[in-house]
Design a protein around this motif. Structure first.
Motif, mmCIF file in Angstrom:
data_model
loop_
_atom_site.group_PDB
_atom_site.id
_atom_site.type_symbol
_atom_site.label_atom_id
_atom_site.label_comp_id
_atom_site.label_asym_id
_atom_site.label_seq_id
_atom_site.Cartn_x
_atom_site.Cartn_y
_atom_site.Cartn_z
ATOM 1 N N UNK A 58 0.833 -1.203 0.000
ATOM 2 C CA UNK A 58 0.000 0.000 0.000
ATOM 3 C C UNK A 58 0.870 1.256 0.000
ATOM 4 N N UNK A 59 1.920 1.274 0.808
ATOM 5 C CA UNK A 59 2.831 2.425 0.831
ATOM 6 C C UNK A 59 3.484 2.633 -0.529
ATOM 7 N N UNK A 60 3.861 1.548 -1.188
ATOM 8 C CA UNK A 60 4.480 1.656 -2.509
ATOM 9 C C UNK A 60 3.484 2.146 -3.548
ATOM 10 N N UNK A 61 2.254 1.667 -3.482
ATOM 11 C CA UNK A 61 1.231 2.108 -4.441
ATOM 12 C C UNK A 61 0.919 3.593 -4.275
ATOM 13 N N UNK A 87 -4.692 0.926 6.317
ATOM 14 C CA UNK A 87 -4.850 -0.530 6.182
ATOM 15 C C UNK A 87 -6.131 -0.998 6.863
ATOM 16 N N UNK A 88 -6.404 -0.471 8.050
ATOM 17 C CA UNK A 88 -7.649 -0.809 8.735
ATOM 18 C C UNK A 88 -8.863 -0.372 7.958
ATOM 19 N N UNK A 89 -8.773 0.790 7.307
ATOM 20 C CA UNK A 89 -9.889 1.307 6.510
ATOM 21 C C UNK A 89 -10.203 0.372 5.346
ATOM 22 N N UNK A 145 -7.279 -5.702 -1.676
ATOM 23 C CA UNK A 145 -7.366 -4.267 -1.969
ATOM 24 C C UNK A 145 -6.024 -3.689 -2.387
ATOM 25 N N UNK A 146 -4.932 -4.371 -2.038
ATOM 26 C CA UNK A 146 -3.600 -3.893 -2.408
ATOM 27 C C UNK A 146 -3.053 -4.627 -3.634
ATOM 28 N N UNK A 147 -3.953 -5.286 -4.391
ATOM 29 C CA UNK A 147 -3.596 -5.842 -5.682
ATOM 30 C C UNK A 147 -3.071 -7.253 -5.669
ATOM 31 N N UNK A 148 -3.221 -7.962 -4.538
ATOM 32 C CA UNK A 148 -2.746 -9.343 -4.459
ATOM 33 C C UNK A 148 -3.919 -10.305 -4.470
ATOM 34 N N UNK A 149 -3.628 -11.575 -4.680
ATOM 35 C CA UNK A 149 -4.699 -12.569 -4.814
ATOM 36 C C UNK A 149 -4.593 -13.636 -3.728
ATOM 37 N N UNK A 165 -1.739 11.232 -1.025
ATOM 38 C CA UNK A 165 -1.894 10.062 -1.890
ATOM 39 C C UNK A 165 -2.639 8.939 -1.179
ATOM 40 N N UNK A 166 -2.322 8.748 0.094
ATOM 41 C CA UNK A 166 -2.962 7.698 0.883
ATOM 42 C C UNK A 166 -4.460 7.950 0.995
ATOM 43 N N UNK A 167 -4.827 9.208 1.248
ATOM 44 C CA UNK A 167 -6.243 9.553 1.360
ATOM 45 C C UNK A 167 -6.963 9.369 0.028
#
Length: 462
Positions: A31-34, A401-403, A455-459, A125-127
């Motif tokens: 998430x931080x990288x995205x 992350x909690x959100x 949500x962070x693009x992983x499966x 960016x996070x928001x």
């Protein structure tokens, strides 16, 4: 619950290279990288000319500090939590605690400002990426407050005794929240321990309000603060940014004189401790009442600083008359008064409880001190200032992350998010050269972790 075996039949060995203790770091770091954190740090933080190559690879070092903080590290040595078991198979560029300590100590005040700029852009960016702060709410609250963080060594730079009578360093934070989301930190600043609570507040507030607008928030902003921030500089900063203010006021001689002009029939009972609703009269029967009058503040300053707004007063019956200051009138002998100076557009019965919700900032302090800000770990002031900035970023990242995980975790304490979603054990396997994390069966928060993971693009493996 009891042991299933005798001690002589249970053994332990640290010999498994494929286990990790913090599986939740995978989606959180992703998430931080995205949201562009490594790129922002590489672009903005330039520690040129420092000794021993401490300024190289600032992006990797910031990510290492942030990852350790998200996992619960509260000191530089604790950052070694990222170097165990199979974590090196999942993350590259993790630096040793000694390297990270040298990196933090290389910061000057100019480098701190660079880091703060990167973290402000990252928060925006996070928001935007997660919807962490709703942009469609009608009102957004910006809260500013400060706290003295106690330290235990006189060798710490700028540590001194302030109003709390303990040796410490004094930090300010500014948060943004709405009625539907938890607070998010938008600005921080570390000061020496003897600094006044309101020192530098106006400049910090200007940066915070600019960050809030940069998030895409167009709603009405109300800045809330306690009496330490009641100043013409804070009011001016609010008005220049198009924000309203709601500031607590100390009950001085001038304020007492204004309160005494309030008519006896102007007081309205409110829902407060031990209040009872009278069905017949349709009103609260309470030991607390509120009223408001117009008031012009800062009349001792230049005329351009004179500010006319509303003085909202809450009075609560005294339980102990012996606490009345000498020389007070009968009015003050019976009631304790709490005063707010505000240009809020809301009616009296809404504006007063809205200001009381400023206390939510105390939960942010509690969350920070329950994680990365349990200590200010360095003897160097600028290293601690960098640590504070990164602690705020780790708080926001954990909350984001909690959100993404669930409605419950969106408002949960960061310690709860850490226990439920980040500190989960996993075993790494590589079927077909694809890394798979095998997590515990019947994990109570498996569905929430799955939502964060996807949500962070992983499966998930099916």
């Amino acid at each position: 619950m009891k042991s299933s075996h005798t001690p002589a039949r249970v053994f332990a060995a640290f010999d498994e290279p494929n286990l990790i203790a913090h599986a939740g770091l995978v989606p959180v770091v992703r998430l931080a990288e995205r949201c562009g954190l490594p790129v922002l740090v590489a672009e903005k933080v330039k520690l040129d000319g420092v000794k021993n190559g401490a300024g190289t690879a600032a992006d990797a070092k910031v990510m290492s500090v942030l990852g350790g903080m998200v996992a619960g590290a509260d000191s530089i040595d604790d950052l070694d939590v990222l170097r165990h078991g199979g974590l090196p198979k999942l993350f590259g560029g993790v630096r040793a605690p000694s390297t990270l300590g040298t990196f933090l100590r290389a910061f000057s005040w100019g480098h701190i400002r660079q880091l703060e700029s990167a973290m402000r852009a990252f928060t925006c960016n996070l928001a935007a990426h997660t919807g962490l702060v709703p942009t469609d709410d009608e009102v957004v609250f910006v809260d500013i407050d400060s706290k003295v963080k106690q330290v235990y060594g006189p060798a710490k730079q700028a540590a001194s005794f302030g109003y709390t009578k303990v040796r410490g360093l004094h930090f300010q934070i500014v948060t943004v929240k709405t009625t539907t989301c938890a607070p998010v930190i938008v600005a921080t600043r570390l000061r020496k321990g003897s600094a006044g609570s309101g020192k530098g507040a106006a400049s910090l507030l200007r940066e915070a309000l600019a960050t809030v607008r940069a998030m895409g928030i167009t709603a009405q902003i109300v800045v809330r603060a306690d009496s330490a921030y009641f100043s013409h500089k804070v009011v001016t900063a609010c008005r220049k940014a198009g924000a309203r203010f709601s500031l607590a006021v100390a009950v001085t001689r001038t304020i007492r004189a204004a309160i005494e002009t309030i008519r006896a029939d102007a007081w309205t009972p409110i829902k407060y401790t031990d209040a009872i609703w009278d069905e017949e009269d349709e009103r609260w029967i309470s030991d607390a009442e509120i009223a408001e009058i117009p008031f012009t503040a800062f009349t001792s300053k230049k005329k351009t600083f004179h500010t006319t707004a509303r003085l909202i007063v809450r009075r609560v019956k005294r339980l102990n008359p012996k606490t009345v200051p000498t020389g007070q009138s009968e009015l003050f002998a019976v009631w304790r008064h709490h005063v707010i100076f505000t240009d809020s557009p809301f009616v009296l019965t809404d504006a007063e409880p809205m200001h009381r919700d400023h206390a939510a900032v105390e939960q942010v302090f509690a969350d920070l001190e329950d994680s990365a800000l349990a200590h200010l770990p360095s003897g160097k002031f600028t290293a601690n200032a960098a640590w504070l900035t990164l602690a705020a970023a780790a708080y926001n990242l954990t909350r984001a992350a909690g959100h993404l995980a669930s409605v419950f975790h969106a408002r949960a304490r960061t310690g709860t998010i850490r226990r439920h979603l980040i500190a989960g054990p996993a075993r790494i396997a590589r079927p077909g050269r694809r890394p798979v994390l095998h997590l515990p069966q019947r994990w109570h928060w498996a569905d929430d972790f799955t939502d964060l993971w996807t949500a962070t693009g992983q499966r998930m493996q099916t």
